[in-house]
Design a protein around this motif. Structure first.
Motif, PDB file in Angstrom:
ATOM      1  N   ILE A 152      27.805   4.268 -46.183  1.00 20.18           N
ATOM      2  CA  ILE A 152      26.400   3.903 -45.959  1.00 20.18           C
ATOM      3  C   ILE A 152      26.339   3.039 -44.697  1.00 20.18           C
ATOM      4  N   ILE A 153      25.479   3.438 -43.789  1.00 15.28           N
ATOM      5  CA  ILE A 153      25.324   2.688 -42.539  1.00 15.28           C
ATOM      6  C   ILE A 153      23.852   2.309 -42.407  1.00 15.28           C
ATOM      7  N   ILE A 154      23.619   1.026 -42.223  1.00 17.25           N
ATOM      8  CA  ILE A 154      22.233   0.561 -42.104  1.00 17.25           C
ATOM      9  C   ILE A 154      22.097  -0.287 -40.844  1.00 17.25           C
ATOM     10  N   ALA A 155      21.194   0.119 -39.977  1.00 19.48           N
ATOM     11  CA  ALA A 155      20.854  -0.720 -38.814  1.00 19.48           C
ATOM     12  C   ALA A 155      19.459  -1.251 -39.085  1.00 19.48           C
ATOM     13  N   GLU A 156      19.406  -2.548 -39.344  1.00 19.66           N
ATOM     14  CA  GLU A 156      18.100  -3.140 -39.651  1.00 19.66           C
ATOM     15  C   GLU A 156      17.247  -3.198 -38.387  1.00 19.66           C
ATOM     16  N   GLU A 157      16.004  -3.597 -38.532  1.00 20.40           N
ATOM     17  CA  GLU A 157      15.040  -3.514 -37.430  1.00 20.40           C
ATOM     18  C   GLU A 157      15.557  -4.163 -36.147  1.00 20.40           C
ATOM     19  N   ASN A 158      15.347  -3.438 -35.059  1.00 26.20           N
ATOM     20  CA  ASN A 158      15.672  -3.911 -33.699  1.00 26.20           C
ATOM     21  C   ASN A 158      17.142  -4.321 -33.517  1.00 26.20           C
ATOM     22  N   SER A 159      18.002  -3.808 -34.357  1.00 21.22           N
ATOM     23  CA  SER A 159      19.428  -4.101 -34.163  1.00 21.22           C
ATOM     24  C   SER A 159      20.082  -2.958 -33.397  1.00 21.22           C
ATOM     25  N   GLU A 160      21.322  -3.193 -32.984  1.00 21.34           N
ATOM     26  CA  GLU A 160      22.055  -2.178 -32.232  1.00 21.34           C
ATOM     27  C   GLU A 160      23.493  -2.133 -32.761  1.00 21.34           C
ATOM     28  N   LEU A 161      23.897  -0.957 -33.146  1.00 24.11           N
ATOM     29  CA  LEU A 161      25.202  -0.813 -33.794  1.00 24.11           C
ATOM     30  C   LEU A 161      25.947   0.369 -33.174  1.00 24.11           C
ATOM     31  N   HIS A 162      27.183   0.107 -32.766  1.00 23.58           N
ATOM     32  CA  HIS A 162      28.024   1.182 -32.238  1.00 23.58           C
ATOM     33  C   HIS A 162      29.216   1.352 -33.170  1.00 23.58           C
ATOM     34  N   ILE A 163      29.473   2.582 -33.516  1.00 26.65           N
ATOM     35  CA  ILE A 163      30.595   2.853 -34.431  1.00 26.65           C
ATOM     36  C   ILE A 163      31.483   3.923 -33.814  1.00 26.65           C
ATOM     37  N   ILE A 164      32.789   3.696 -33.900  1.00 29.62           N
ATOM     38  CA  ILE A 164      33.722   4.764 -33.560  1.00 29.62           C
ATOM     39  C   ILE A 164      34.550   5.019 -34.810  1.00 29.62           C
ATOM     40  N   THR A 165      34.552   6.229 -35.255  1.00 31.64           N
ATOM     41  CA  THR A 165      35.242   6.506 -36.506  1.00 31.64           C
ATOM     42  C   THR A 165      36.226   7.646 -36.318  1.00 31.64           C
ATOM     43  N   GLY A 166      37.400   7.443 -36.840  1.00 25.96           N
ATOM     44  CA  GLY A 166      38.452   8.455 -36.714  1.00 25.96           C
ATOM     45  C   GLY A 166      38.892   8.899 -38.095  1.00 25.96           C
ATOM     46  N   CYS A 167      38.975  10.204 -38.274  1.00 26.82           N
ATOM     47  CA  CYS A 167      39.461  10.733 -39.540  1.00 26.82           C
ATOM     48  C   CYS A 167      40.735  11.492 -39.241  1.00 26.82           C
ATOM     49  N   THR A 168      41.800  11.119 -39.910  1.00 29.03           N
ATOM     50  CA  THR A 168      43.083  11.703 -39.534  1.00 29.03           C
ATOM     51  C   THR A 168      44.053  11.677 -40.711  1.00 29.03           C
ATOM     52  N   THR A 169      45.222  12.251 -40.480  1.00 31.68           N
ATOM     53  CA  THR A 169      46.215  12.345 -41.549  1.00 31.68           C
ATOM     54  C   THR A 169      47.620  12.212 -40.975  1.00 31.68           C
TER      55      THR A 169
END
Lengths: 422, 250
Positions: free
Chosen positions: A176-193
């Motif tokens: 679950i990812i929530i960016a509340e009002e006027n916020s700024e969020l950067h995500i880098i996500t890696g899925c690996t094995t």
């Protein structure tokens, strides 16, 4: 701030979820997905041994860190990261955050912390979408919760990793990812094995809530193996003036992946952008698309995909639906077939439900134009150099709105993988 | 030196050039005139080595070496460069990449910036090559790449077509730099073969050797300015009659 969980990692959070959700999931447990080949989930186990919590993830062994780095995770020097989340099989083994106003933790822990979080569960993605969403609901193995508080802007991206180390294991995560009002969020996500050529399965539900005036960039790099089956289920709800920018890179081998993330631009001037870079190795079956619903005046979207097959099959989908006046959408699917075998099936779709909308698409599939190769050769490049330059250029997508650091990392990931096949 | 001996060329089985002979000495600039479809571009593409242009007879010698069967990229590395009349758009490949590739190992950011400034293309370096370029921008970009490559033989295919008057002057200046026109003939290393349809470029570039190509054959040679004056007065139709007469006299 270190977010070591207080309870065992495999936490049953069903108590927070309504019975009706479970019932719906139960009814869909055998429901085949609308797209992609059907996966027999009974061949995978849900249980995996617990992994110890790592206060300092740089202590992970070098091979693991190397795999994670391939997928964009910097563990030895996380100075340019706002936070880190790592889940290995069923166990969140690390979560931490360095900036005030940002939350990064296992979703099980977040459910305990925030009573209201249950309201966000399965609000963007329908629990009975198919057997994979049902499987996540009924057998969830945690996932991540990332949130920015109102007005908070992250200086660096949050990094998240979903890692599989057990063969024939099916990972079920709900993020679950929530960016509340006027916020700024950067995500880098890696899925690996870490599994070389052993089968495994990843099912991940990700729900994004982008509030009024908020901005989220989400850069996902997949690095699986030729025996992996992957079924992500993602949806974003974007409110007024919100922006969701999703970048996806799949250049490593995979057996089968099917996903079709959805963005609902529900607020005035909400924007969704999807960029996908797909490379199908021989025997890979990739079915990746993006669906955007422009539901409010002034909403806009851009869906861009670049697909290359080296013998595998790619279905590159795109769907834009205009449901409000003044919306704009652009869809671009381009595919290159580099070998004798291999298929690229571009399916761009536009649907307008009223006047005053502006939607268009471009799609092109083919081999590299000989005229372009010769143009470069006339400057002194060999045929191989010219071809490689054109392929590199094809994969170079200039992403509007992505911070330069993330753009550099994205290009680095692309470049690293290019070396594997050129 | 470039020597073309008895060259005949076919494209997809159709004969285009017939028994062409041409010699360009070091430091010289030659001009090829002729109506549309006469074979001018075919000659340039054949010298450059595009595979579609099949040499059915004759030879091309460059710097004393027979390059008739040499692949195009080797010819480029040997010192032949071409400015295309209508180059393709290559999405994702930036103008800067093309300039750097043309310079090879001599490439530096400063040199690229200098060339871009000289050709008024600084803002185009980060753009995909030829994507959305105007006619004049395409020609300047082609000249920028050739100046980066510094070929010993520059093949220029209608460098002024689609270019406004102001830009023709700039193109002319760039060609003069490329062909080292400021240096005395004996100290120049560069040769040029320029196709012009309108002859406008001759107002800016000095050349003493001109040819008319008709139906795949070089039918006339002389001072390019005089040839152009003749063509303007009488048209290529008169050249055809003249060539017909010459052929029958021979």
């Amino acid at each position: 701030m270190d977010n070591a969980p207080n309870a065992p990692s495999e936490v049953h959070i069903m108590s927070n979820i309504s019975e009706s959700k479970k019932e719906k999931a139960q009814s869909a447990i055998n429901k085949k997905a609308a797209m992609g080949e059907d996966i027999d989930l009974s061949q995978f186990t849900r249980s995996a041994e617990e992994h110890p919590y790592r206060k300092d993830p740089s202590e992970l062994n070098a091979a693991t860190k190397s795999k994670m780095l391939e997928a964009g995770l910097m563990l030895d020097d996380p100075s340019q990261r706002t936070g880190t989340f790592i889940q290995m099989d069923n166990t969140p083994i690390h979560s931490s955050v360095k900036e005030e106003g940002v939350e990064v933790m296992p979703v099980s822990q977040a459910m305990k912390k925030h009573d209201w979080l249950a309201d966000y569960y399965w609000k963007a993605v329908a629990v009975d979408t198919d057997k994979y969403t049902a499987s996540v609901e009924l057998g969830q193995n945690d996932g991540y919760f990332i949130r920015t508080l109102p007005g908070v802007k992250t200086n660096y991206p949050v990094q998240a990793c979903l890692y599989l180390s057990k063969a024939k294991f099916a990972q079920n995560v709900h993020n679950i990812i929530i960016a509340e009002e006027n916020s700024e969020l950067h995500i880098i996500t890696g899925c690996t094995t870490s599994l070389g050529n052993e089968p495994g399965m990843h099912m991940g539900v990700s729900e994004f809530y982008i509030k009024k005036g908020a901005k989220v960039t989400f850069t996902m790099i997949h690095s699986w193996n030729p025996e992996f089956a992957v079924r992500p289920r993602t949806a974003a709800i974007i409110e007024e003036d919100g922006l969701f920018l999703s970048n996806y890179v799949l250049m490593k081998p995979v057996n089968t992946i099917q996903m079709n993330p959805i963005a609902r631009c529900n607020g005035k001037n909400a924007t969704a952008r999807f960029n996908s870079i797909l490379v199908a190795r021989p025997d890979s079956n990739i079915d990746v698309g993006s669906r955007v619903y422009l539901n409010a005046p002034g909403a806009r979207t851009e869906i861009i995909s670049r697909a290359i097959t080296m013998g595998g099959n790619i279905v590159a989908r795109g769907y834009i639906e205009g449901n409000a006046p003044g919306v704009k959408g652009h869809l671009e699917c381009r595919g290159l077939i580099l070998t004798e075998k291999g298929t690229i099936h571009a399916i761009p779709e536009l649907k307008g439900n009223l006047a005053g909308i502006d939607l268009y698409h471009e799609a092109a599939v083919g081999k590299i134009a000989e005229e372009e190769v010769e143009y470069l050769m006339a400057r002194g490049m060999t045929r191989e150099q010219a071809t490689a330059t054109i392929v590199r250029g094809f994969l170079r997508v200039d992403i509007e709105g992505l911070p330069s650091m993330l753009n550099d990392e994205l290009q680095r990931a692309v470049k690293t993988s290019e070396n594997d096949f050129m | 030196m470039l020597e073309i001996k008895n060259l005949s060329v076919a494209v997809e089985g159709k004969k285009i050039l017939h028994n062409v002979n041409l010699t360009i000495g070091t430091g010289e600039t030659h001009v090829l005139l002729g109506p549309n479809g006469s074979g001018k571009t075919t000659l340039l593409m054949t010298i450059m080595g595009f595979p579609k242009y099949q040499v059915t007879d004759g030879n091309i010698l460059f710097k004393g070496e027979d390059i008739t069967k040499m692949p195009m990229d080797e010819r480029a590395r040997l010192g032949i460069g071409i400015s295309f009349q209508r180059p393709p758009v290559v999405r994702g490949v930036k103008t800067k990449d093309m300039v750097m590739a043309s310079m090879k190992d001599k490439s530096t950011p400063e040199l690229v910036a200098t060339l871009a400034n000289k050709t008024d293309l600084t803002e185009f370096l980060e753009r995909d090559i030829n994507y959305g370029f105007s006619g004049g921008e395409i020609k300047r970009s082609e000249m920028m790449q050739l100046l980066a490559q510094k070929p010993d033989l520059a093949l220029l295919d209608e460098p002024e077509s689609g270019v406004d008057l102001e830009n023709i002057a700039l193109i002319g200046k760039l060609i003069n730099e490329l062909l080292e026109k400021d240096s005395p003939m004996h100290s120049r290393n560069s040769m040029g073969l320029i196709i012009t349809h309108t002859g406008h470029i001759l107002e800016y570039v000095n050349a003493r050797n001109g040819y008319i190509m008709l139906d795949g054959t070089i039918s006339c040679m002389g001072d390019p300015h005089e040839i152009l004056t003749e063509i303007k007065a009488c048209g290529y139709g008169q050249c055809a009659k003249c060539a017909f007469r010459s052929a029958h006299h021979v």
